[in-house]
Design a protein around this motif. Sequence first.
Motif, mmCIF file in Angstrom:
data_model
loop_
_atom_site.group_PDB
_atom_site.id
_atom_site.type_symbol
_atom_site.label_atom_id
_atom_site.label_comp_id
_atom_site.label_asym_id
_atom_site.label_seq_id
_atom_site.Cartn_x
_atom_site.Cartn_y
_atom_site.Cartn_z
ATOM 1 N N ARG A 109 0.846 -1.182 0.000
ATOM 2 C CA ARG A 109 0.000 0.000 0.000
ATOM 3 C C ARG A 109 0.898 1.255 0.000
ATOM 4 O O ARG A 109 1.910 1.317 0.717
ATOM 5 C CB ARG A 109 -0.915 0.022 1.225
ATOM 6 N N PRO A 110 0.529 2.269 -0.773
ATOM 7 C CA PRO A 110 1.370 3.471 -0.881
ATOM 8 C C PRO A 110 1.625 4.144 0.456
ATOM 9 O O PRO A 110 2.744 4.580 0.751
ATOM 10 C CB PRO A 110 0.570 4.389 -1.817
ATOM 11 N N GLU A 111 0.557 4.213 1.305
ATOM 12 C CA GLU A 111 0.738 4.893 2.577
ATOM 13 C C GLU A 111 1.680 4.108 3.494
ATOM 14 O O GLU A 111 2.450 4.697 4.261
ATOM 15 C CB GLU A 111 -0.613 5.118 3.267
ATOM 16 N N LEU A 116 6.907 3.717 6.225
ATOM 17 C CA LEU A 116 8.146 3.010 6.548
ATOM 18 C C LEU A 116 9.368 3.825 6.149
ATOM 19 O O LEU A 116 10.423 3.728 6.780
ATOM 20 C CB LEU A 116 8.160 1.636 5.866
ATOM 21 N N ALA A 117 9.220 4.626 5.061
ATOM 22 C CA ALA A 117 10.359 5.404 4.575
ATOM 23 C C ALA A 117 10.517 6.726 5.327
ATOM 24 O O ALA A 117 11.637 7.145 5.645
ATOM 25 C CB ALA A 117 10.216 5.687 3.070
ATOM 26 N N ASN A 118 9.393 7.393 5.629
ATOM 27 C CA ASN A 118 9.451 8.754 6.161
ATOM 28 C C ASN A 118 8.836 8.909 7.535
ATOM 29 O O ASN A 118 8.827 10.005 8.091
ATOM 30 C CB ASN A 118 8.751 9.728 5.206
ATOM 31 N N GLY A 119 8.208 7.844 8.084
ATOM 32 C CA GLY A 119 7.544 7.955 9.369
ATOM 33 C C GLY A 119 6.067 8.237 9.254
ATOM 34 O O GLY A 119 5.298 8.003 10.191
ATOM 35 N N SER A 123 -2.353 8.520 1.222
ATOM 36 C CA SER A 123 -2.776 8.306 -0.169
ATOM 37 C C SER A 123 -4.301 8.354 -0.223
ATOM 38 O O SER A 123 -4.981 8.155 0.782
ATOM 39 C CB SER A 123 -2.270 6.960 -0.695
ATOM 40 N N MET A 124 -4.814 8.648 -1.427
ATOM 41 C CA MET A 124 -6.261 8.658 -1.679
ATOM 42 C C MET A 124 -6.540 7.681 -2.806
ATOM 43 O O MET A 124 -5.857 7.738 -3.841
ATOM 44 C CB MET A 124 -6.732 10.065 -2.063
ATOM 45 N N ARG A 125 -7.572 6.818 -2.602
ATOM 46 C CA ARG A 125 -7.939 5.875 -3.651
ATOM 47 C C ARG A 125 -9.345 5.348 -3.367
ATOM 48 O O ARG A 125 -9.918 5.550 -2.289
ATOM 49 C CB ARG A 125 -6.936 4.718 -3.720
ATOM 50 N N TYR A 136 -6.310 7.599 3.225
ATOM 51 C CA TYR A 136 -5.582 6.692 4.110
ATOM 52 C C TYR A 136 -4.336 7.407 4.601
ATOM 53 O O TYR A 136 -3.544 7.922 3.789
ATOM 54 C CB TYR A 136 -5.175 5.417 3.378
ATOM 55 N N THR A 137 -4.130 7.421 5.912
ATOM 56 C CA THR A 137 -2.925 8.016 6.501
ATOM 57 C C THR A 137 -2.348 7.021 7.500
ATOM 58 O O THR A 137 -3.060 6.547 8.387
ATOM 59 C CB THR A 137 -3.241 9.341 7.204
#
Length: 583
Positions: A109-111, A116-119, A123-125, A136-137
């Motif tokens: 999932r994009p979020e 995991l990368a930035n803390g 994303s919206m879908r 989704y946050t």
Amino acid sequence: MFRTLRWRIVFPYVVLILLSMLGLGIYLSNFVRQAYIGDLESKLADEARMIGDVIQPDITLGASNPNLDNQAKHWAAVLDARVTIIAPDGTIWGESHEDRTLMSNHSDRPEAIQALANGVGSSMRFSQTLGVDMMYTAVTVKQGSATVALVRVALPLSHVVADVASLQRVLIAATLLAALLALLLAVLIAGRISDPIRQLTQSVLQLVPRKLAELPIPPEKDEISQLGQVFNTMAVRLNTQINDLKAERATFEAVLQKMTDGVLIVDAQGLVQLVNPAAEKMFTIKSDFTVGKPLIEVVRHHQPADMWQRCQTTGEPQRVDFEVGHRLYLQGIAISLSPVIPGSTLLLFQDLSRQRQIESMRRDFISNVSHELRTPLAALKALTETLQSGALEDPPAARRFLQQMETEVDSLSLMVNELLELSRIESGRVPLNLASTHPIDILNPAYERLRLQAERAGLSFNLECSADLPPVLADAARIQQVLVNLLHNAIKFTSAGGQVSVSATQQGQAIRFAVVDTGIGIDTDDLPRIFERFYKVDRSRATSGTGLGLAIARHLVEAHNGRIWVESEVGKGSTFYFTLPLA
């Protein structure tokens, strides 16, 4: 309806308002939507962090598939949102709305990837489960520096869509109201604009010549088109007149620019209005600082100002002769330009320097010829009277007198021959036998001819000429005549023990010949006139000679397309130079 100016103004004005409001509505809709989304994203991130802080004690580092559904459902009820707790590897540990055992791994999932990368990630879908667009946050839950879980909070975007739709309805209502007000305002403004134009059209028609004003104007044209047709009719006439004026002005300016006479136009107050280049050169003035200045300040001589004043007073043409600078003689003429240009005066200045110089040369020539002829003629007359008085009876005395008479006749013959020679050279009737000649072949004969005379005078006589010099195009006999004349003068005016030298050097595309002496020199005031006919400096008045040699030398050199000049200092000697072009 749209043929009139009023509606041509109203329609674009209203359309412009509508398009502007439409663009503003689109911009505001997007702006509000982005603002809502940004606020929602920030809100969900804060809620996810709060959930993460609460559930962190329930998660053990390295735990395998714990059941956190209760915590997810509890917080979902509190926040009225969907809550999902995800393991770092994407496994679902807690879900508030679905059976987590049936849900797929969420590591893609994009979020989740962003968190995991930035803390934190968002994303919206479209949600296949709920059938609506969702936001989704996700945020990370850490123990120390290690990520032990992800908390994701999701909300539908229906609130954002509703708020944007409400804003759009408000904007549509505002647009319709603005369009109505714009229509009323445009009709009012267009009426105020079109009425003066119709009045202007009628006024312009009165200025057009009668034949052109009677031309029909199509009634279907609007006010601007009708006015434009009237102006076009006027433009045809004005363009013809302007072209005629331009042609006249160009002719006038060309005449002023090319005139050798100076021209000034002065108004009634004595202020300069026009100056041509010839006048600028005569009075050494700059056109940038001339127009609008007083006449006396521009020309800096009282004679032209007095002449202008007399012309202004009497209205009659005035004339004055005066000198400007060094040997520049001008004749000024003042002519009133009234009634063509009321109060203005034309000042015309003619350069008489050449005429004065020619007149002076003519007087000097007559004076010099008379002076040169008077001495031998007086001597001949005295000798003749002496012979008639009885000297014929004394053969030795008579023979001596006859020899003196022969000397004087020879002097007269030499002068006449040189005058004829000079006259032929000046008129171009002396043919030049031009040929490629080496400079040494010109210098050597003249040097050998006068070497004995220089030795008898006790002078050091030198010749300097390189054998590598290129040849010149010259009549060798004529140039040798020039050299003999210059060398003879150098020897005559150099005292015993002095030095005379003749040389040739290359200077660009010419050969420069030089005759140098250490004699008495020539005064600075005499240098400009040294090559005039019969001109003799005061120190040489007592010496023999006709005073024509240097004049002949100058004309011969110039006939070869060369140049001759002298440099001298009193008491230190003189150097005569002349150049000849290369062959």
